[in-house]
Design a protein around this motif. Structure first.
Motif, PDB file in Angstrom:
ATOM      1  N   LEU A  36      49.571  79.747   3.102  1.00 15.65           N
ATOM      2  CA  LEU A  36      50.400  80.474   2.136  1.00 15.65           C
ATOM      3  C   LEU A  36      50.969  79.506   1.111  1.00 15.65           C
ATOM      4  CD1 LEU A  36      52.333  82.802   4.595  1.00 15.65           C
ATOM      5  CD2 LEU A  36      50.388  83.396   3.162  1.00 15.65           C
ATOM      6  N   PRO A  37      51.220  79.974  -0.091  1.00 18.47           N
ATOM      7  CA  PRO A  37      51.815  79.106  -1.111  1.00 18.47           C
ATOM      8  C   PRO A  37      53.216  78.658  -0.687  1.00 18.47           C
ATOM      9  CG  PRO A  37      51.131  81.223  -2.060  1.00 18.47           C
ATOM     10  CD  PRO A  37      50.928  81.302  -0.596  1.00 18.47           C
ATOM     11  N   SER A  38      53.603  77.494  -1.149  1.00 20.96           N
ATOM     12  CA  SER A  38      54.901  76.936  -0.744  1.00 20.96           C
ATOM     13  C   SER A  38      56.061  77.808  -1.199  1.00 20.96           C
ATOM     14  CB  SER A  38      55.056  75.515  -1.274  1.00 20.96           C
ATOM     15  OG  SER A  38      55.012  75.525  -2.689  1.00 20.96           O
ATOM     16  N   TRP A  39      55.955  78.462  -2.365  1.00 17.03           N
ATOM     17  CA  TRP A  39      57.045  79.311  -2.836  1.00 17.03           C
ATOM     18  C   TRP A  39      57.241  80.513  -1.913  1.00 17.03           C
ATOM     19  CZ3 TRP A  39      55.866  84.326  -3.978  1.00 17.03           C
ATOM     20  CH2 TRP A  39      54.534  84.629  -4.246  1.00 17.03           C
ATOM     21  N   LEU A  40      56.146  81.043  -1.341  1.00 19.51           N
ATOM     22  CA  LEU A  40      56.248  82.163  -0.416  1.00 19.51           C
ATOM     23  C   LEU A  40      56.839  81.715   0.918  1.00 19.51           C
ATOM     24  CD1 LEU A  40      55.701  85.133   0.168  1.00 19.51           C
ATOM     25  CD2 LEU A  40      53.395  84.479   0.880  1.00 19.51           C
ATOM     26  N   LEU A  41      56.447  80.541   1.381  1.00 22.11           N
ATOM     27  CA  LEU A  41      57.017  80.010   2.627  1.00 22.11           C
ATOM     28  C   LEU A  41      58.519  79.779   2.489  1.00 22.11           C
ATOM     29  CD1 LEU A  41      54.212  77.511   3.693  1.00 22.11           C
ATOM     30  CD2 LEU A  41      54.777  79.724   4.720  1.00 22.11           C
ATOM     31  N   ARG A  42      58.957  79.309   1.307  1.00 22.36           N
ATOM     32  CA  ARG A  42      60.397  79.131   1.077  1.00 22.36           C
ATOM     33  C   ARG A  42      61.126  80.466   1.151  1.00 22.36           C
ATOM     34  NH1 ARG A  42      58.829  75.696  -3.010  1.00 22.36           N
ATOM     35  NH2 ARG A  42      59.317  77.262  -4.579  1.00 22.36           N
ATOM     36  N   MET A  43      60.537  81.499   0.563  1.00 18.12           N
ATOM     37  CA  MET A  43      61.168  82.821   0.590  1.00 18.12           C
ATOM     38  C   MET A  43      61.200  83.406   1.996  1.00 18.12           C
ATOM     39  SD  MET A  43      59.936  84.785  -2.767  1.00 18.12           S
ATOM     40  CE  MET A  43      59.851  83.991  -4.338  1.00 18.12           C
ATOM     41  N   LEU A  44      60.160  83.191   2.775  1.00 16.88           N
ATOM     42  CA  LEU A  44      60.097  83.732   4.129  1.00 16.88           C
ATOM     43  C   LEU A  44      61.144  83.114   5.048  1.00 16.88           C
ATOM     44  CD1 LEU A  44      56.248  84.085   4.688  1.00 16.88           C
ATOM     45  CD2 LEU A  44      57.932  85.921   4.419  1.00 16.88           C
ATOM     46  N   ARG A  45      61.640  81.932   4.714  1.00 16.02           N
ATOM     47  CA  ARG A  45      62.695  81.314   5.528  1.00 16.02           C
ATOM     48  C   ARG A  45      63.964  82.154   5.524  1.00 16.02           C
ATOM     49  NH1 ARG A  45      63.099  75.449   3.248  1.00 16.02           N
ATOM     50  NH2 ARG A  45      64.842  76.546   2.358  1.00 16.02           N
ATOM     51  N   PHE A  46      64.176  82.947   4.476  1.00 12.28           N
ATOM     52  CA  PHE A  46      65.394  83.740   4.356  1.00 12.28           C
ATOM     53  C   PHE A  46      65.272  85.126   4.989  1.00 12.28           C
ATOM     54  CE2 PHE A  46      65.536  80.767   0.769  1.00 12.28           C
ATOM     55  CZ  PHE A  46      66.709  80.114   1.094  1.00 12.28           C
ATOM     56  N   THR A  47      64.135  85.441   5.570  1.00 16.02           N
ATOM     57  CA  THR A  47      63.936  86.764   6.157  1.00 16.02           C
ATOM     58  C   THR A  47      64.940  87.073   7.271  1.00 16.02           C
ATOM     59  OG1 THR A  47      61.602  86.691   5.572  1.00 16.02           O
ATOM     60  CG2 THR A  47      62.247  88.277   7.251  1.00 16.02           C
ATOM     61  N   PRO A  48      65.165  86.196   8.260  1.00 12.20           N
ATOM     62  CA  PRO A  48      66.145  86.533   9.298  1.00 12.20           C
ATOM     63  C   PRO A  48      67.552  86.755   8.734  1.00 12.20           C
ATOM     64  CG  PRO A  48      64.846  84.640   9.971  1.00 12.20           C
ATOM     65  CD  PRO A  48      64.507  84.917   8.546  1.00 12.20           C
ATOM     66  N   VAL A  49      67.929  85.972   7.754  1.00  8.16           N
ATOM     67  CA  VAL A  49      69.256  86.106   7.162  1.00  8.16           C
ATOM     68  C   VAL A  49      69.381  87.435   6.428  1.00  8.16           C
ATOM     69  CG1 VAL A  49      70.860  85.075   5.510  1.00  8.16           C
ATOM     70  CG2 VAL A  49      69.464  83.612   6.962  1.00  8.16           C
ATOM     71  N   ALA A  50      68.294  87.909   5.862  1.00  6.83           N
ATOM     72  CA  ALA A  50      68.320  89.177   5.134  1.00  6.83           C
ATOM     73  C   ALA A  50      68.249  90.372   6.077  1.00  6.83           C
ATOM     74  CB  ALA A  50      67.163  89.223   4.144  1.00  6.83           C
ATOM     75  N   VAL A  51      67.535  90.249   7.184  1.00  6.25           N
ATOM     76  CA  VAL A  51      67.332  91.372   8.091  1.00  6.25           C
ATOM     77  C   VAL A  51      68.508  91.559   9.043  1.00  6.25           C
ATOM     78  CG1 VAL A  51      65.879  92.169  10.003  1.00  6.25           C
ATOM     79  CG2 VAL A  51      64.837  91.265   7.937  1.00  6.25           C
ATOM     80  N   LEU A  52      69.095  90.485   9.522  1.00  4.46           N
ATOM     81  CA  LEU A  52      70.148  90.574  10.534  1.00  4.46           C
ATOM     82  C   LEU A  52      71.334  91.446  10.103  1.00  4.46           C
ATOM     83  CD1 LEU A  52      70.739  89.644  13.380  1.00  4.46           C
ATOM     84  CD2 LEU A  52      71.883  87.654  12.436  1.00  4.46           C
ATOM     85  N   PRO A  53      71.877  91.307   8.894  1.00  8.59           N
ATOM     86  CA  PRO A  53      72.986  92.197   8.519  1.00  8.59           C
ATOM     87  C   PRO A  53      72.585  93.670   8.487  1.00  8.59           C
ATOM     88  CG  PRO A  53      72.902  90.334   7.039  1.00  8.59           C
ATOM     89  CD  PRO A  53      71.670  90.273   7.883  1.00  8.59           C
ATOM     90  N   GLY A  54      71.354  93.955   8.123  1.00  7.44           N
ATOM     91  CA  GLY A  54      70.891  95.337   8.109  1.00  7.44           C
ATOM     92  C   GLY A  54      70.780  95.929   9.505  1.00  7.44           C
ATOM     93  N   VAL A  55      70.529  95.101  10.484  1.00 10.27           N
ATOM     94  CA  VAL A  55      70.458  95.560  11.863  1.00 10.27           C
ATOM     95  C   VAL A  55      71.870  95.685  12.454  1.00 10.27           C
ATOM     96  CG1 VAL A  55      69.672  94.913  14.177  1.00 10.27           C
ATOM     97  CG2 VAL A  55      68.169  94.602  12.224  1.00 10.27           C
ATOM     98  N   VAL A  56      72.733  94.763  12.117  1.00  8.62           N
ATOM     99  CA  VAL A  56      74.064  94.705  12.719  1.00  8.62           C
ATOM    100  C   VAL A  56      75.037  95.707  12.100  1.00  8.62           C
ATOM    101  CG1 VAL A  56      76.077  93.207  13.019  1.00  8.62           C
ATOM    102  CG2 VAL A  56      73.797  92.326  13.451  1.00  8.62           C
ATOM    103  N   ALA A  57      74.976  95.923  10.801  1.00 12.75           N
ATOM    104  CA  ALA A  57      75.972  96.756  10.110  1.00 12.75           C
ATOM    105  C   ALA A  57      76.100  98.165  10.687  1.00 12.75           C
ATOM    106  CB  ALA A  57      75.673  96.804   8.618  1.00 12.75           C
ATOM    107  N   PRO A  58      75.015  98.894  10.943  1.00  9.31           N
ATOM    108  CA  PRO A  58      75.199 100.227  11.523  1.00  9.31           C
ATOM    109  C   PRO A  58      75.843 100.203  12.907  1.00  9.31           C
ATOM    110  CG  PRO A  58      72.990 100.020  10.636  1.00  9.31           C
ATOM    111  CD  PRO A  58      73.614  98.657  10.583  1.00  9.31           C
ATOM    112  N   MET A  59      75.509  99.192  13.708  1.00 15.90           N
ATOM    113  CA  MET A  59      76.126  99.090  15.030  1.00 15.90           C
ATOM    114  C   MET A  59      77.594  98.712  14.924  1.00 15.90           C
ATOM    115  SD  MET A  59      73.170  97.344  17.362  1.00 15.90           S
ATOM    116  CE  MET A  59      72.796  96.004  16.254  1.00 15.90           C
ATOM    117  N   LEU A  60      77.924  97.918  13.940  1.00 13.07           N
ATOM    118  CA  LEU A  60      79.299  97.469  13.772  1.00 13.07           C
ATOM    119  C   LEU A  60      80.190  98.582  13.239  1.00 13.07           C
ATOM    120  CD1 LEU A  60      81.305  95.141  13.859  1.00 13.07           C
ATOM    121  CD2 LEU A  60      80.560  94.526  11.568  1.00 13.07           C
TER     122      LEU A  60
END
Length: 108
Positions: A36-60
């Motif tokens: 994969l291109p390096s710019w895409l790999l850099r963006m994929l590093r932020f996936t857990p940070v972006a997904v976790l609040p979406g999973v936690v907010a409804p439960m919270l």
């Protein structure tokens, strides 16, 4: 309220399963063995940070009687603090879950 027959429910379940498979295969099966291109790999590093609040907010936030439960809010705050201090998502999740189940067992 609309009632669905057993056949309609199974058709929906199978269609959703196929849709999920196709979406995952398009990413993993078609480009999984290619670099994969390096710019895409850099963006994929932020996936857990972006997904976790979406999973936690409804439960919270909850709904109805569970709305703004002090136990959940205190565990979320502790999780946030541990995450900020350690900069480790796994440690933050473990701390939040441990506190949630530990305090939940103590408080009943």
């Amino acid at each position: 309220m609309i009632e669905a027959s057993t056949t309609q429910i199974w058709i929906i379940i199978i269609a959703m399963g196929l849709g999920t498979y196709i979406i995952r295969f398009s990413f993993l099966g078609l480009i999984g063995n290619r670099p994969l291109p390096s710019w895409l790999l850099r963006m994929l590093r932020f996936t857990p940070v972006a997904v976790l609040p979406g999973v936690v907010a409804p439960m919270l936030m909850g709904s109805g009687a569970e709305s703004m439960d002090p136990l959940r809010l205190s565990c979320a705050l502790a999780t946030l603090v541990v995450g900020l201090i350690t900069r480790n998502v796994l440690y933050a999740i473990i701390a939040g879950l441990g506190l949630f189940f530990g305090l939940g067992a103590l408080l009943g």
